[in-house]
Structure formats: structure tokens, C-alpha cells
Design a protein around this motif. Structure first.
Motif, short mmCIF file in Angstrom:
data_model
loop_
_atom_site.label_atom_id
_atom_site.label_comp_id
_atom_site.label_asym_id
_atom_site.label_seq_id
_atom_site.Cartn_x
_atom_site.Cartn_y
_atom_site.Cartn_z
N MET A 45 0.87 -1.18 0.00
CA MET A 45 0.00 0.00 0.00
C MET A 45 0.90 1.22 0.00
O MET A 45 1.67 1.44 0.95
CB MET A 45 -0.91 0.00 1.23
N GLN A 46 0.83 2.01 -1.08
CA GLN A 46 1.73 3.14 -1.23
C GLN A 46 1.03 4.45 -0.87
O GLN A 46 -0.16 4.63 -1.13
CB GLN A 46 2.26 3.22 -2.66
N GLY A 80 -0.99 -2.47 -4.25
CA GLY A 80 -0.09 -2.85 -5.33
C GLY A 80 0.43 -4.25 -5.10
O GLY A 80 0.08 -4.92 -4.13
N PHE A 81 1.30 -4.68 -5.99
CA PHE A 81 1.81 -6.05 -5.98
C PHE A 81 3.32 -6.02 -5.83
O PHE A 81 4.00 -5.15 -6.38
CB PHE A 81 1.41 -6.76 -7.28
N SER A 82 3.86 -6.99 -5.08
CA SER A 82 5.30 -7.09 -4.86
C SER A 82 5.78 -8.51 -5.12
O SER A 82 5.08 -9.48 -4.81
CB SER A 82 5.66 -6.70 -3.41
N LEU A 99 19.05 -9.82 2.90
CA LEU A 99 18.99 -9.02 1.68
C LEU A 99 17.84 -9.56 0.85
O LEU A 99 17.82 -10.76 0.53
CB LEU A 99 20.31 -9.11 0.90
N ALA A 100 16.90 -8.69 0.49
CA ALA A 100 15.68 -9.15 -0.19
C ALA A 100 15.33 -8.24 -1.36
O ALA A 100 14.44 -7.39 -1.26
CB ALA A 100 14.51 -9.22 0.79
N PRO A 101 16.04 -8.35 -2.50
CA PRO A 101 15.68 -7.55 -3.68
C PRO A 101 14.24 -7.79 -4.10
O PRO A 101 13.82 -8.94 -4.26
CB PRO A 101 16.68 -8.04 -4.74
N THR A 102 13.49 -6.70 -4.28
CA THR A 102 12.05 -6.81 -4.52
C THR A 102 11.60 -5.77 -5.53
O THR A 102 12.11 -4.63 -5.54
CB THR A 102 11.26 -6.63 -3.21
N MET A 103 10.63 -6.14 -6.36
CA MET A 103 9.95 -5.20 -7.25
C MET A 103 8.59 -4.87 -6.65
O MET A 103 7.81 -5.77 -6.32
CB MET A 103 9.78 -5.81 -8.64
N HIS A 104 8.32 -3.56 -6.52
CA HIS A 104 7.03 -3.10 -6.00
C HIS A 104 6.29 -2.35 -7.12
O HIS A 104 6.81 -1.36 -7.65
CB HIS A 104 7.21 -2.16 -4.81
N PHE A 105 5.11 -2.81 -7.46
CA PHE A 105 4.29 -2.17 -8.48
C PHE A 105 3.09 -1.53 -7.78
O PHE A 105 2.35 -2.20 -7.05
CB PHE A 105 3.80 -3.19 -9.51
N GLY A 106 2.90 -0.22 -7.99
CA GLY A 106 1.79 0.44 -7.31
C GLY A 106 1.51 1.82 -7.87
O GLY A 106 2.19 2.29 -8.80
N THR A 107 0.52 2.48 -7.27
CA THR A 107 0.08 3.80 -7.72
C THR A 107 -0.27 4.66 -6.52
O THR A 107 -0.85 4.18 -5.54
CB THR A 107 -1.16 3.69 -8.63
#
Length: 247
Positions: A45-46, A80-82, A99-107
């Protein structure tokens, strides 16, 4: 009635004892490995916290000035989705480095209220913007875990999260900088299943730096957007992330 209360007291006394009984442990030696790997999926949640400038005077491109008073706010939290990967380095019995590389997609949904302009009904003129963000994050955290009991082990986590914003629209009213740094704190629990470890985690993130791209106004071709682009002087991103890790 007396028998009922006696039975209720007996149940209340017995339940904690039953709950503390030892059970067969799944994957009893998994936490002794020096390095763990896994994958993650989750929801985020952004939000963003703005510093509004207030009443100001705008310099017009063709010369001259005009008064402006625009208030900007992110009016709701958008889901959003991660998705990411995980590397967990064991430091001691209770501490680990993650260490947790992550992509966060949101608006982030923004609302601008032009206090100097009104509709025919007398309401303040409002315009909106969907500020889409795709973050590549590289959080480095310290994990403190309690003693394992049966097949669960709660923990706390804290760290810093450098982030790269991979998306943006040059003609939006506002734009965030390419880079950001967040402070993270959270809690979770390791659940030891027969074939893998499931780790639900709730994490709170807050931006440590001003992430507003103040130079963005110079790229706007529509001069009517300048009052909106100049309405804020600072922005701090916020995010709540609910993650499921699989080890």
C-alpha cells in the motif's frame, strides 16, 4: 450454574498447558544453515506525504506573474503487488542479516485543490493524478528471532531500503526522483512446514529523503500545469508491505 463456572475454569486452566505441549518439529535443522534462500510475493500500500507551499506567485513564461494557491494531497492508500527473492545470512542463534531484492508495483492517487478557482456551484476546482511507481528495492535488514517453539518462531526486523523508481510520465503534474531511501521496521513469524518454511511478514516503510523532483516543472510543455507542479516543496514516500516468503 456452579458446575458451568467450575468447568469453564478447568478449561481455562488446561488450554494453556495443552498449547505449550511439545510437538514433532518439521525441518529441525533448517535454521542452522549459514545461508538461506527463498522467494517472496506480497501486497503493498503506497502513500506519499507532501509539504505544501501555500499561496505563491507564479512567473509566467510569456512574462508577468499570477497568484496561485494549490493544495496537494494523496487522498487514499492504493494496493499494489510485490515480488522478489531472499538471501538470509545467519549471524548467531537469534540474529540474521537479510537481503531481499524486490519489485514493487503500485500507484499513488493525488488530488490538487485550486483554492483560487471555483466551479459554478461554488466548489473548489479539483484535478487528480495517478502517480504510477515501479520500484526496484534492495532492502538490507537485521532480523532478531525469538526461540523456536514447536513449528513457529516470531521475529522483529529493521533496516534501510535503497529504491530505484523505474517509471514516470514527463507530463504529469508531479514527479518523484529516480532514487529514494526508506527506513523499514516490521514483524513476522517463521512457520516450519513439512517441506518448506512459510514466513508471513508485515513491514512499515518511511522515506528518509525528500523524493520530490523539483526540476520536473521545467519539462512541462503546458504552462497551466506550473501552478500545480510548484504547489509542493517536499515529498516523503510511505509504504506498508505484507509479504509471504517461501524458503
Amino acid at each position: 450454574m456452579r458446575r458451568f463456572w467450575t468447568l469453564l475454569l478447568l478449561v481455562a486452566a488446561v488450554l494453556p498447558v495443552v498449547g505449550q505441549q511439545r510437538k514433532v518439529q518439521n525441518k529441525p535443522y533448517i535454521d542452522l544453515r549459514p545461508l538461506h534462500f527463498g522467494i517472496s510475493i506480497g501486497l503493498n500500500m503506497q502513500d506519499v506525504e507532501f509539504t505544501n507551499v501555500g499561496p505563491q506567485t507564479i512567473q509566467l513564461p510569456e512574462g508577468g506573474t499570477m497568484p496561485a494557491y494549490v493544495l496537494c494531497d494523496a487522498d487514499n492508500w492504493n494496493p499494489g503487488f510485490s515480488v522478489g527473492v531472499l538471501a538470509d545470512l545467519r549471524l548467531s542463534q537469534h540474529f540474521a542479516l537479510r537481503l531481499a531484492p524486490t519489485m514493487h508495483f503500485g500507484t499513488k492517487h493525488l488530488v490538487f485543490r485550486n483554492m483560487l478557482e471555483h466551479t459554478e456551484s461554488g466548489k473548489v476546482v479539483e484535478v487528480t493524478q495517478n502517480l504510477k511507481n515501479t520500484y526496484l528495492s534492495l532492502p538490507l535488514s537485521v532480523k532478531f528471532a525469538a526461540e523456536r517453539f514447536n513449528n513457529h518462531r516470531p521475529y522483529l526486523i529493521a533496516g534501510v531500503n535503497p529504491m530505484v523508481n523505474l517509471s514516470g510520465n514527463d507530463q504529469d503534474y508531479l514527479q518523484l526522483k529516480r532514487y529514494d531511501v526508506m527506513l523499514e521496521i516490521g514483524l513476522g513469524c517463521d512457520f516450519y512446514l513439512p517441506f518448506f518454511k512459510l514466513i508471513p511478514e508485515l513491514k512499515f516503510c518511511y522515506g528518509l529523503v525528500n523524493s520530490l523532483d523539483a526540476a520536473h516543472v521545467n519539462s512541462l510543455t503546458d504552462a497551466s500545469k506550473h501552478a500545480y507542479a510548484l504547489s509542493v516543496s517536499g515529498a516523503h514516500s510511505k509504504m506498508v508491505v505484507l509479504t509471504l516468503y517461501f524458503e
